[in-house]
Write an enzyme that holds these catalytic residues in place. Structure first.
Site, mmCIF file in Angstrom:
data_model
loop_
_atom_site.group_PDB
_atom_site.id
_atom_site.type_symbol
_atom_site.label_atom_id
_atom_site.label_comp_id
_atom_site.label_asym_id
_atom_site.label_seq_id
_atom_site.Cartn_x
_atom_site.Cartn_y
_atom_site.Cartn_z
ATOM 1 N N ASP A 11 29.332 -26.502 1.357
ATOM 2 C CA ASP A 11 28.811 -27.502 2.300
ATOM 3 C C ASP A 11 29.207 -28.911 1.853
ATOM 4 O O ASP A 11 28.357 -29.766 1.604
ATOM 5 C CB ASP A 11 27.278 -27.396 2.417
ATOM 6 C CG ASP A 11 26.570 -27.708 1.087
ATOM 7 O OD1 ASP A 11 25.414 -28.185 1.129
ATOM 8 O OD2 ASP A 11 27.177 -27.509 0.014
ATOM 9 N N ASP A 16 30.817 -30.073 -4.035
ATOM 10 C CA ASP A 16 31.584 -28.972 -3.424
ATOM 11 C C ASP A 16 33.080 -29.303 -3.422
ATOM 12 O O ASP A 16 33.923 -28.440 -3.670
ATOM 13 C CB ASP A 16 31.149 -28.755 -1.972
ATOM 14 C CG ASP A 16 29.684 -28.469 -1.809
ATOM 15 O OD1 ASP A 16 28.877 -29.408 -1.871
ATOM 16 O OD2 ASP A 16 29.332 -27.293 -1.640
ATOM 17 N N ASN A 40 24.567 -30.119 3.002
ATOM 18 C CA ASN A 40 24.467 -31.536 2.629
ATOM 19 C C ASN A 40 24.497 -32.435 3.866
ATOM 20 O O ASN A 40 23.910 -33.513 3.868
ATOM 21 C CB ASN A 40 25.629 -31.922 1.705
ATOM 22 C CG ASN A 40 25.438 -31.371 0.309
ATOM 23 O OD1 ASN A 40 24.347 -31.455 -0.246
ATOM 24 N ND2 ASN A 40 26.487 -30.782 -0.236
ATOM 25 N N THR A 125 28.232 -22.377 -2.775
ATOM 26 C CA THR A 125 27.780 -23.649 -3.367
ATOM 27 C C THR A 125 26.989 -24.470 -2.344
ATOM 28 O O THR A 125 26.856 -25.685 -2.464
ATOM 29 C CB THR A 125 28.975 -24.485 -3.874
ATOM 30 O OG1 THR A 125 29.822 -24.800 -2.748
ATOM 31 C CG2 THR A 125 29.763 -23.744 -4.930
ATOM 32 N N PHE A 166 17.877 -27.611 -3.514
ATOM 33 C CA PHE A 166 18.344 -27.833 -2.145
ATOM 34 C C PHE A 166 18.952 -26.575 -1.494
ATOM 35 O O PHE A 166 18.563 -26.199 -0.386
ATOM 36 C CB PHE A 166 19.366 -28.967 -2.102
ATOM 37 C CG PHE A 166 19.919 -29.206 -0.719
ATOM 38 C CD1 PHE A 166 21.069 -28.559 -0.305
ATOM 39 C CD2 PHE A 166 19.267 -30.044 0.174
ATOM 40 C CE1 PHE A 166 21.581 -28.748 0.984
ATOM 41 C CE2 PHE A 166 19.754 -30.242 1.460
ATOM 42 C CZ PHE A 166 20.914 -29.585 1.861
ATOM 43 N N ASN A 167 19.951 -25.946 -2.129
ATOM 44 C CA ASN A 167 20.669 -24.841 -1.481
ATOM 45 C C ASN A 167 19.739 -23.695 -1.110
ATOM 46 O O ASN A 167 19.928 -23.032 -0.094
ATOM 47 C CB ASN A 167 21.787 -24.319 -2.387
ATOM 48 C CG ASN A 167 22.969 -25.251 -2.441
ATOM 49 O OD1 ASN A 167 23.179 -26.062 -1.526
ATOM 50 N ND2 ASN A 167 23.734 -25.178 -3.513
ATOM 51 N N HIS A 240 27.022 -30.225 -10.007
ATOM 52 C CA HIS A 240 26.485 -28.880 -9.769
ATOM 53 C C HIS A 240 27.563 -27.815 -9.460
ATOM 54 O O HIS A 240 27.751 -26.880 -10.217
ATOM 55 C CB HIS A 240 25.515 -28.903 -8.585
ATOM 56 C CG HIS A 240 24.435 -29.924 -8.662
ATOM 57 N ND1 HIS A 240 23.382 -29.864 -9.556
ATOM 58 C CD2 HIS A 240 24.235 -31.046 -7.929
ATOM 59 C CE1 HIS A 240 22.574 -30.892 -9.358
ATOM 60 N NE2 HIS A 240 23.056 -31.627 -8.386
ATOM 61 N N ASP A 241 28.240 -27.955 -8.335
ATOM 62 C CA ASP A 241 29.011 -26.841 -7.775
ATOM 63 C C ASP A 241 30.200 -26.373 -8.614
ATOM 64 O O ASP A 241 30.444 -25.167 -8.704
ATOM 65 C CB ASP A 241 29.481 -27.209 -6.355
ATOM 66 C CG ASP A 241 28.307 -27.364 -5.409
ATOM 67 O OD1 ASP A 241 28.441 -28.068 -4.400
ATOM 68 O OD2 ASP A 241 27.236 -26.786 -5.694
HETATM 69 O O1 RIB Z 1 21.014 -28.880 -5.329
HETATM 70 C C1 RIB Z 1 22.378 -29.150 -5.479
HETATM 71 C C2 RIB Z 1 23.185 -28.390 -4.478
HETATM 72 O O2 RIB Z 1 22.815 -28.794 -3.153
HETATM 73 C C3 RIB Z 1 24.690 -28.684 -4.572
HETATM 74 O O3 RIB Z 1 25.406 -27.559 -4.140
HETATM 75 C C4 RIB Z 1 24.875 -29.808 -3.600
HETATM 76 O O4 RIB Z 1 26.218 -29.871 -3.105
HETATM 77 C C5 RIB Z 1 23.934 -29.393 -2.504
HETATM 78 O O5 RIB Z 1 24.603 -28.430 -1.689
HETATM 79 CA CA CA Z 2 26.977 -27.813 -2.288
#
Ligand code: RIB
Ligand code: CA
Length: 311
Positions: A11, A16, A40, A125, A166-167, A240-241
């Site tokens: 996303d 990403d 996102n 991701t 979040f994801n 993160h990703d």
């Molecule tokens: O919480 C972080 C994740 O949420 C990452 O993948 C960021 O790109 C969002 O998608």
């Molecule tokens: Ca992401």
């Protein structure tokens, strides 16, 4: 050694975009296709962002448009406070001349897995809506999934609520489908991604490499670091990703612990929580390998190697 076949579901999103960059040019990875999901930002924006990244890096990878809403819940969660109104604020891209494939991402995932020898790894991701929909639409794909490596969840503090990341929060029902699928899951949560903060010294190091990927990295991170500082007070944004891809390139970059993980899809206060039973309190069979530590120096070396793979 045969390259690892992967489908990357994402996303974009700043981190990403770095995951795409890292996966696309490494001979150890065969990036079969990129599937896009709302997360996102709304799907129209995450799709354009994906195409822009592929165009800027001159990637010959098919891109598929996926789901624009969570599986069940009406409320869509996006993260403009981190990724901006476009979802990829910062870089300036040339006029977009790339198009997505005509096939829907969910059907692409199904067709690719069914036609495979069971050697395809699915990396997610973003919210897991596309993968979960594919699992529900065609359960025959389950034995064909070699492994799932996902960025998502946390066994410590969340980033959207104190409980949830979040994801997973953005589509907790989809995460529940994935974590109850019986397939091998490696969960890369905030617990380790918050240890790879893209500090100014890292941005400077990567920028010295003078490749298109280095320019994209710097342009992305200058914005990402600004918003992460505003929201969380970090001196650098947690990258993160790309940890998912780094793990595929060198599994020793992560320390994981096998455990039973359950997604909270019932409560209000802790909705979207990944409850990782690391002490095996429930005595339930493990369904995931949860990342509990990361070799930070090794991770940044992998990122720099990825940047140097571009002209
Ligand atoms: O919480 C972080 C994740 O949420 C990452 O993948 C960021 O790109 C969002 O998608
Ligand atoms: Ca992401």
């Amino acid at each position: 050694m045969e390259p690892r076949k992967i489908i990357l579901d994402c996303d974009p999103g700043h981190d990403d975009a770095i995951a795409i960059m890292l996966a696309a040019k490494n001979p150890a990875i065969d990036l079969l296709g990129i599937t896009v999901v709302a997360g996102n930002q709304t799907l129209d924006k995450t799709l354009v962002n994906t195409l822009n990244v592929c165009q800027f890096l001159d990637l010959d990878v098919p891109v598929y448009k996926g789901c624009g809403q969570p599986m069940i819940r009406d409320k869509q969660v996006i993260a403009p406070e981190i990724h901006g109104e476009s979802g990829l604020d910062g870089p300036q891209f040339e006029a977009l001349s790339r198009d997505p494939e005509s096939q829907h991402a969910v059907n692409y995932i199904i067709d690719t897995l069914l036609a495979s020898d069971g050697d395809v790894t699915v990396v997610t991701t973003g919210p897991m809506t596309n993968l979960a929909m594919a699992m529900r639409l065609c359960p025959d794909i389950l034995p064909k999934i070699h492994e799932i490596v996902l960025m998502g969840g946390c066994y410590q503090l969340g980033n959207m609520t104190p409980a949830a990341e979040f994801n997973v929060l953005a589509d907790a029902d989809a995460a529940h489908v994935v974590f109850t699928s019986g397939r091998s899951i490696t969960m890369v949560g905030l617990d380790v991604t918050r240890k790879v903060l893209c500090l100014p010294s890292i941005v400077e190091r990567m920028g010295k490499n003078q490749t298109r990927a280095a320019k994209l990295f710097v342009d992305l991170m200058m914005f990402f670091n600004k918003t992460q500082k505003q929201v969380f007070g970090w001196d650098g944004g947690p990258l993160h990703d790309p940890v998912t891809i780094a793990y595929l390139l060198d599994p020793t970059v992560l320390t994981t612990k096998s455990c039973f993980t359950q997604i909270d899809i019932r409560s209000e206060q802790s909705y979207g929580r990944t409850n990782c039973d690391l002490f095996n309190i429930f005595k339930r069979p493990p369904n995931s390998f949860v990342a509990v530590d990361i070799d930070v120096a090794k991770f940044w070396d992998i990122i720099e190697m990825g940047i140097r793979a571009y002209a």
